[in-house]
Design an enzyme around this catalytic site. Structure first.
Site, PDB file in Angstrom:
ATOM      1  N   GLU A  45       0.925  -1.152   0.130  1.00  0.00           N
ATOM      2  CA  GLU A  45      -0.340   0.208   0.209  1.00  0.00           C
ATOM      3  C   GLU A  45       0.982   1.223   0.595  1.00  0.00           C
ATOM      4  O   GLU A  45       0.234   2.350  -0.172  1.00  0.00           O
ATOM      5  CB  GLU A  45      -0.979   0.073   1.402  1.00  0.00           C
ATOM      6  CG  GLU A  45      -2.270  -1.240   0.771  1.00  0.00           C
ATOM      7  CD  GLU A  45      -3.238   0.449  -0.144  1.00  0.00           C
ATOM      8  OE1 GLU A  45      -3.145   1.240   0.006  1.00  0.00           O
ATOM      9  OE2 GLU A  45      -3.510  -1.103  -1.099  1.00  0.00           O
TER      10      GLU A  45
ATOM     11  N   HIS B  10       3.594   1.766  -2.200  1.00  0.00           N
ATOM     12  CA  HIS B  10       3.843   1.891  -3.523  1.00  0.00           C
ATOM     13  C   HIS B  10       3.216   2.624  -3.860  1.00  0.00           C
ATOM     14  O   HIS B  10       2.686   2.836  -4.648  1.00  0.00           O
ATOM     15  CB  HIS B  10       4.584   0.673  -3.882  1.00  0.00           C
ATOM     16  CG  HIS B  10       5.842   0.093  -3.259  1.00  0.00           C
ATOM     17  ND1 HIS B  10       5.335  -0.648  -2.582  1.00  0.00           N
ATOM     18  CD2 HIS B  10       6.708   0.831  -3.328  1.00  0.00           C
ATOM     19  CE1 HIS B  10       7.025  -1.468  -2.422  1.00  0.00           C
ATOM     20  NE2 HIS B  10       8.039  -0.173  -2.330  1.00  0.00           N
TER      21      HIS B  10
ATOM     22  N   ASP C  10      11.130   6.525   3.981  1.00  0.00           N
ATOM     23  CA  ASP C  10      12.829   6.875   3.802  1.00  0.00           C
ATOM     24  C   ASP C  10      13.081   8.269   3.514  1.00  0.00           C
ATOM     25  O   ASP C  10      13.729   9.275   2.014  1.00  0.00           O
ATOM     26  CB  ASP C  10      12.817   6.032   2.634  1.00  0.00           C
ATOM     27  CG  ASP C  10      12.548   4.436   2.041  1.00  0.00           C
ATOM     28  OD1 ASP C  10      13.345   3.658   2.963  1.00  0.00           O
ATOM     29  OD2 ASP C  10      11.632   3.993   1.837  1.00  0.00           O
TER      30      ASP C  10
ATOM     31  N   GLN D  47      16.211   9.089   3.015  1.00  0.00           N
ATOM     32  CA  GLN D  47      16.403   9.015   0.854  1.00  0.00           C
ATOM     33  C   GLN D  47      16.104  10.457   0.090  1.00  0.00           C
ATOM     34  O   GLN D  47      16.051  11.467  -0.428  1.00  0.00           O
ATOM     35  CB  GLN D  47      16.256   8.360   0.819  1.00  0.00           C
ATOM     36  CG  GLN D  47      15.749   8.018  -0.615  1.00  0.00           C
ATOM     37  CD  GLN D  47      15.184   6.729  -0.854  1.00  0.00           C
ATOM     38  OE1 GLN D  47      16.038   5.911  -1.000  1.00  0.00           O
ATOM     39  NE2 GLN D  47      14.040   6.272  -1.891  1.00  0.00           N
TER      40      GLN D  47
ATOM     41  N   VAL E 251       2.788   5.098   4.974  1.00  0.00           N
ATOM     42  CA  VAL E 251       1.608   4.281   4.991  1.00  0.00           C
ATOM     43  C   VAL E 251       2.226   2.923   5.873  1.00  0.00           C
ATOM     44  O   VAL E 251       3.373   2.663   5.894  1.00  0.00           O
ATOM     45  CB  VAL E 251       0.878   3.322   3.340  1.00  0.00           C
ATOM     46  CG1 VAL E 251      -0.360   2.908   4.081  1.00  0.00           C
ATOM     47  CG2 VAL E 251       0.950   5.088   2.621  1.00  0.00           C
TER      48      VAL E 251
ATOM     49  N   SER F 278       6.873  -1.926   4.228  1.00  0.00           N
ATOM     50  CA  SER F 278       8.287  -1.946   3.965  1.00  0.00           C
ATOM     51  C   SER F 278       7.976  -3.397   3.025  1.00  0.00           C
ATOM     52  O   SER F 278       7.245  -3.986   3.184  1.00  0.00           O
ATOM     53  CB  SER F 278       9.085  -2.430   4.522  1.00  0.00           C
ATOM     54  OG  SER F 278      10.041  -2.584   4.510  1.00  0.00           O
TER      55      SER F 278
ATOM     56  N   ARG G  16      10.541  -5.718   3.220  1.00  0.00           N
ATOM     57  CA  ARG G  16      11.433  -6.523   3.785  1.00  0.00           C
ATOM     58  C   ARG G  16      10.311  -6.692   4.646  1.00  0.00           C
ATOM     59  O   ARG G  16      10.537  -7.794   5.333  1.00  0.00           O
ATOM     60  CB  ARG G  16      12.101  -5.812   4.243  1.00  0.00           C
ATOM     61  CG  ARG G  16      13.471  -5.562   3.330  1.00  0.00           C
ATOM     62  CD  ARG G  16      15.038  -4.720   4.110  1.00  0.00           C
ATOM     63  NE  ARG G  16      16.411  -4.543   2.999  1.00  0.00           N
ATOM     64  CZ  ARG G  16      15.795  -4.034   2.241  1.00  0.00           C
ATOM     65  NH1 ARG G  16      15.645  -2.167   2.575  1.00  0.00           N
ATOM     66  NH2 ARG G  16      17.620  -4.023   1.238  1.00  0.00           N
TER      67      ARG G  16
HETATM   68  P1  AMP Z   1      11.248   1.102  -2.509  1.00  0.00           P
HETATM   69  O1  AMP Z   1      10.169  -0.214  -3.168  1.00  0.00           O
HETATM   70  O2  AMP Z   1      11.355   0.445  -0.899  1.00  0.00           O
HETATM   71  O3  AMP Z   1      11.918   1.180  -3.260  1.00  0.00           O
HETATM   72  O4  AMP Z   1      10.023   1.840  -2.496  1.00  0.00           O
HETATM   73  C1  AMP Z   1       9.620   2.996  -3.111  1.00  0.00           C
HETATM   74  C2  AMP Z   1       9.379   3.893  -2.425  1.00  0.00           C
HETATM   75  O5  AMP Z   1       7.876   3.930  -1.837  1.00  0.00           O
HETATM   76  C3  AMP Z   1      10.122   5.259  -1.982  1.00  0.00           C
HETATM   77  O6  AMP Z   1       9.381   6.228  -2.515  1.00  0.00           O
HETATM   78  C4  AMP Z   1       9.600   5.051  -0.844  1.00  0.00           C
HETATM   79  O7  AMP Z   1      10.100   6.233   0.372  1.00  0.00           O
HETATM   80  C5  AMP Z   1       7.979   5.102  -0.994  1.00  0.00           C
HETATM   81  N1  AMP Z   1       7.287   3.638  -0.061  1.00  0.00           N
HETATM   82  C6  AMP Z   1       7.738   2.850   0.681  1.00  0.00           C
HETATM   83  N2  AMP Z   1       7.120   1.751   2.008  1.00  0.00           N
HETATM   84  C7  AMP Z   1       6.210   2.789   2.071  1.00  0.00           C
HETATM   85  C8  AMP Z   1       4.823   3.593   3.316  1.00  0.00           C
HETATM   86  N3  AMP Z   1       5.246   2.849   4.154  1.00  0.00           N
HETATM   87  N4  AMP Z   1       4.693   4.613   2.726  1.00  0.00           N
HETATM   88  C9  AMP Z   1       4.776   5.258   2.100  1.00  0.00           C
HETATM   89  N5  AMP Z   1       5.814   5.242   1.032  1.00  0.00           N
HETATM   90  C10 AMP Z   1       6.145   4.540   1.256  1.00  0.00           C
END
Ligand code: AMP
Length: 292
Positions: free
Chosen positions: A34, A36, A149, A152, A175, A184, A186
């Site tokens: 959610e 993403h 992040d 980041q 979220v 996440s 992970r």
């Molecule tokens: P990632 O695939 O983990 O590299 O994340 C891709 C994008 O989704 C990055 O900008 C993350 O900060 C964002 N993102 C990941 N998890 C969340 C979350 N729980 N809430 C909001 N954005 C997220």
């Protein structure tokens, strides 16, 4: 939705769209949840064409990190993205992004040396390099990043400004699961017992927020609250807990301006991060004072 693998195809598809309206980019490493999808929805609401990049970027993983076992599921991700009205899924192979002989990296000084940067050597160099490349490939009007992040996000804001990269960087709120664990990719590594232990991460920042709301402004006292919650959970090993200025991520002597409480902890072998921003004005003003 169309899936494209090369920069040439990507540019061909985007060329006719640019004249018509706004191009939005959501960079990801896949394994959608959610968090993403919230970025995709925001992009869909604000842009004419939405590009989602899906690339598990080897350059941001350390030698002993989880690059090989990072969750990958292109079919499921395509279905999610399609459902959110994404126009283009850009899923390049590694040699499209890092062709043989690749030698150019982006290093954002200062901001990357603290918090996760201090713990994950080379991580932000990999992030900064791939995000710079994606912004150059897509030339978006807006690109969307999650506050999950947080460091980041600040690094990306800085590199976009310093390198005059095009478009606006849009930040989106974290979220969370119903029990407040930040979503996440992970999280799917966690065993059921570890998933229970992981709840201590949001409990830690919630306890700090309560203490802050009660008037505490001293970083040491606030950090102690977080550490006590985390250390009371036997399944958790604290990686770092820090309270820093929310803009430049430098240490602070007292919370007088928005401050970032950033946490990283290992639950088993899985490293989780979370954060919250403490804003003195908002908390000090009574709700009725704020609304007038
Ligand atoms: P990632 O695939 O983990 O590299 O994340 C891709 C994008 O989704 C990055 O900008 C993350 O900060 C964002 N993102 C990941 N998890 C969340 C979350 N729980 N809430 C909001 N954005 C997220």
């Amino acid at each position: 939705m169309e899936i494209v693998r090369t920069v040439t195809e990507l540019r061909q598809r985007l060329e006719p769209v640019r004249a018509k309206g706004r191009v939005g980019l959501v960079p990801t490493m896949g394994a959608f949840h959610e968090g993403h999808l919230s970025l995709m929805r925001r992009a869909r609401a604000e842009c004419t064409a939405v590009v989602v990049s899906l690339f598990v970027n080897p350059a941001q993983f350390g030698p002993h990190e989880d690059l090989e076992r990072y969750p990958r599921n292109l079919a499921a991700d395509c279905a999610f993205a399609e459902n959110e009205g994404v126009d283009l899924l850009f899923a390049p192979p590694v040699d499209e992004v890092y062709p043989a002989g690749f030698r150019t990296y982006v290093d954002v000084e200062g901001l990357t040396e603290r918090l996760c940067g201090a713990e994950r050597s080379g991580h932000f160099r990999g992030v900064a390099t791939v995000v710079t490349k994606l912004l150059c490939m897509v030339l978006p009007d807006r690109s969307y990043f999650g506050e999950k992040d947080y460091q980041q996000l600040q690094v990306i804001r800085r590199l976009a400004r310093d390198l005059n990269l095009p478009g606006e960087i849009v930040s989106c709120p974290i979220v969370r699961e119903p029990d407040e664990l930040a979503m996440s990719s992970r999280n799917r590594y966690l065993t059921p017992a570890e998933r229970v232990s992981a709840r201590a991460v949001p409990r830690a920042w919630q306890a700090v927020r309560a203490c802050f709301a009660a008037g505490e402004r001293a970083p040491d006292a606030l950090l102690d609250v977080a550490r006590r919650v985390l250390e009371a959970e036997p399944g958790i090993r604290v990686n770092y807990v820090e309270l820093v200025d929310a803009v430049d991520l430098t240490p602070i002597a007292r919370v007088t301006a928005p401050a970032l409480l950033a946490l990283a902890a290992f639950v088993g072998k899985t490293r989780l991060i979370d954060n919250t921003v403490l804003c003195p004005e908002q908390v000090e003003a009574a709700p009725e004072e704020r609304s007038t």
